[in-house]
Design an enzyme around this catalytic site. Structure first.
Site, PDB file in Angstrom:
ATOM      1  N   VAL A   1       0.861  -1.182   0.000  1.00  0.00           N
ATOM      2  CA  VAL A   1       0.000   0.000   0.000  1.00  0.00           C
ATOM      3  C   VAL A   1       0.897   1.232   0.000  1.00  0.00           C
ATOM      4  CG1 VAL A   1      -1.866   1.211   1.169  1.00  0.00           C
ATOM      5  CG2 VAL A   1      -1.715  -1.282   1.302  1.00  0.00           C
ATOM      6  N   ASP A   2       0.829   2.001  -1.095  1.00  0.00           N
ATOM      7  CA  ASP A   2       1.748   3.127  -1.275  1.00  0.00           C
ATOM      8  C   ASP A   2       0.937   4.373  -1.636  1.00  0.00           C
ATOM      9  OD1 ASP A   2       3.824   4.828  -1.698  1.00  0.00           O
ATOM     10  OD2 ASP A   2       4.752   3.679  -3.319  1.00  0.00           O
ATOM     11  N   THR A   3       0.993   5.385  -0.791  1.00  0.00           N
ATOM     12  CA  THR A   3       0.280   6.637  -1.081  1.00  0.00           C
ATOM     13  C   THR A   3       1.094   7.551  -1.986  1.00  0.00           C
ATOM     14  OG1 THR A   3       1.185   7.603   0.942  1.00  0.00           O
ATOM     15  CG2 THR A   3      -0.988   6.570   1.087  1.00  0.00           C
ATOM     16  N   ALA A   4       2.365   7.238  -2.201  1.00  0.00           N
ATOM     17  CA  ALA A   4       3.201   8.064  -3.075  1.00  0.00           C
ATOM     18  C   ALA A   4       3.201   7.576  -4.513  1.00  0.00           C
ATOM     19  CB  ALA A   4       4.637   8.097  -2.541  1.00  0.00           C
TER      20      ALA A   4
ATOM     21  N   ILE B   1      -0.631  -1.015  -4.460  1.00  0.00           N
ATOM     22  CA  ILE B   1      -1.988  -0.470  -4.313  1.00  0.00           C
ATOM     23  C   ILE B   1      -1.861   1.015  -4.037  1.00  0.00           C
ATOM     24  CG2 ILE B   1      -4.072  -0.442  -2.909  1.00  0.00           C
ATOM     25  CD1 ILE B   1      -3.772  -3.375  -2.424  1.00  0.00           C
TER      26      ILE B   1
END
Length: 532
Positions: A12-15, A80
């Site tokens: 899970v990567d918000t960048a 994701i």
């Protein structure tokens, strides 16, 4: 490779910029193509070779569909994009080295931080994949586009105009084999023109063995040499070719702003009239007529007519419609040919992207919405019909009502493409729903005594037979509706005898009437006067 139930780890990567994965078999919906490049963590660039959707079963048992996932074969992890999940009204929580995805009070997925990344485990969910593959199978596209060849379908798939599972092949289609059996082609050295309307081919096909609506027996085609775009017109007689050509000339020149330079036809009578020659001469069109006995010089038009007839044969046989529908099938064939892999797909004529999403299987069951102005409160809101073509305007369909025997044009249509060739079934179902029963029965009889319809029907019922000729209650002939011609032989009707009671004449008494009959008929005026 079967991946159902196999766990996969996702980061899970918000960048990140979007969802991404290196595994092609994860996708339940997939479109191949060149979708730019992506910058990797080591500052290198990798190609995005496809985009699609992936359906996963999270570690808490919920189903999560990841939209617009990029396929990057050189990627080492499954990513994701957290912000993309927020756009679907979900919420991401990162705290105490734990990740949680919720939607209101529902927890959709969980993960933990290992190292510097938040990770979660999920299983590939195959139910969604099965549904999508069934919807966009290569066999369904083969039927939708008028039994197009497998090579043509592959070209459309490469252009990302249609999608189906890569590596799958179409099943053997009997209707395709019934319609196509080629001879060795005639090789020519003609080069295709570079600009549209530089050369137009034309040819007439017919007469057909069965008449279309209005007594039409022929159709004429016009093909542009540069783009291979096709126009077709239905004709009643061959002498209408000149009138149709005038309409075609105005249509293409006004629509494109270019001048028609050359017209090539065969040397038959419909093209040798003085009217066509004078019209072409007056408008600066070079009129070319092929040498008699060499149809290869007009081979483009000849082959196009052959292609149209083959498609018509396939469409009618698949739909189980009578041959009198050949005119509708010709127009559908032309509509589909113009959407085959050729130059028109590159915006040569319409300057618009070609769409295939509205195409339906010819002859399938369709339900047309009945406007509220044409029905009462308790009437049905839809009428069962047969899909027979596309209208002049975009996304408008032509339907045939087998009960009222008329053509309907409608936008509000629900299709059942799996049900093809069911015109007879619709008629039987409508009769059962309406409770139609015989009202008047006419059966030939050798007896001179009148017989009631009720007694005759009882006798037929006792014999276990159904009368061939009867008028159903509630059905009235409609002279204003145009019906497709049928080939049912009309049976000779028996003479109808009057059931009125005979009354003896009152002018002469019965005694004199009997007396004259006993002595025989009078043979002269003198004998008549003697009886007075």
């Amino acid at each position: 490779m079967h991946l159902a139930g196999i766990e996969s780890e996702w980061v899970v990567d918000t960048a990140a910029s979007y969802h991404a994965t290196p595994v092609r078999n994860f996708f339940c919906k997939y479109v191949t193509g060149d979708f730019d490049t992506v910058k990797m963590g080591n500052s290198s660039y990798s190609k995005i070779v496809g985009i699609g959707d992936i359906s996963i079963k999270t570690n808490v048992g919920c189903t999560l569909v990841l939209k617009d996932v990029r396929h990057v074969p050189e990627l080492q992890l499954n990513l994701i994009y957290g912000i993309a999940l927020d756009r679907d009204r979900n919420e991401n929580y990162f705290a105490n080295k734990k990740w949680k995805l919720t939607n209101g009070a529902l927890v959709i997925a969980k993960g933990v931080a290992r190292g510097t990344l938040y990770r979660t485990n999920a299983e590939i969910y195959r139910d969604e994949l099965n549904a999508v593959r069934e919807e966009i199978s290569v066999d369904l596209w083969h039927k939708r586009i008028g039994h197009m060849s497998e090579k043509g379908l592959e070209i459309l798939a490469k252009k990302s105009l249609i999608s189906f599972s890569k590596g799958t092949t179409a099943k053997s289609c009997d209707y395709y084999l019934f319609s196509k059996q080629y001879r060795v082609s005639f090789q020519t050295s003609f080069e295709r023109k570079l600009n549209i309307l530089d050369l137009i081919y034309s040819d007439v096909c017919g007469p057909m063995e069965v008449e279309f609506i209005g007594g039409n027996k022929y159709f004429v085609t016009f093909i542009d040499d540069a783009s291979r775009k096709l126009w077709v017109y239905i004709l009643k007689t061959k002498d209408q070719v000149f009138q149709v050509f005038q309409k075609f000339y105005v249509l293409v020149e006004k629509g494109t702003g270019r001048k028609l330079k050359r017209l090539r036809t065969d040397n038959r009578g419909e093209y040798t009239s003085r009217e066509i020659e004078e019209y072409c001469s007056g408008h600066g069109i070079r009129y070319e007529k092929t040498v008699p006995g060499t149809p290869q010089h007009n081979g483009v038009a000849e082959r196009m007519n052959c292609t149209i007839v083959e498609k018509v044969r396939s469409l009618l046989r698949t739909a189980k419609l009578p041959k009198s529908f050949w005119g509708e099938a010709v127009q559908v064939a032309c509509y589909l040919i113009n959407r085959s892999p050729s130059v028109p797909l590159e915006r040569v004529w319409t300057y618009k992207e070609v769409s295939y999403s509205h195409l339906k299987v010819f002859g399938c069951r369709a339900f047309a919405h009945v406007p509220k102005e044409q029905r009462t409160k308790l009437d049905d809101k839809s009428v069962p019909c047969i899909f027979i073509g596309y209208g002049d305007e975009e996304f408008r369909y032509r339907l045939w009502d087998p009960v009222k025997k008329k053509v309907i044009r409608s936008r509000d249509v629900v299709f059942r493409e799996s049900e093809v060739g069911i015109a007879d079934d619709i008629l039987e179902k409508v009769k059962k729903q309406n409770g139609v029963v015989p009202n008047v029965i006419t059966i030939s009889s050798t007896s001179n005594h009148p017989r009631s319809a009720e007694s005759t029907a009882n006798e037929v019922a006792e014999q276990g037979e159904q009368p061939d000729d009867y008028v159903e209650q509630g059905e009235q002939p409609d002279d204003e509706q145009v019906e497709y011609p049928t080939h049912v032989e009309q049976q000779s009707q028996p003479l109808r005898r009057s059931e009125r009671q005979r009354v003896e004449p009152s002018k002469y008494p019965s005694s004199e009437y009997v007396l004259i009959n006993d002595e025989g008929e009078p043979e002269s005026l003198k004998e008549v006067l003697v009886h007075q």
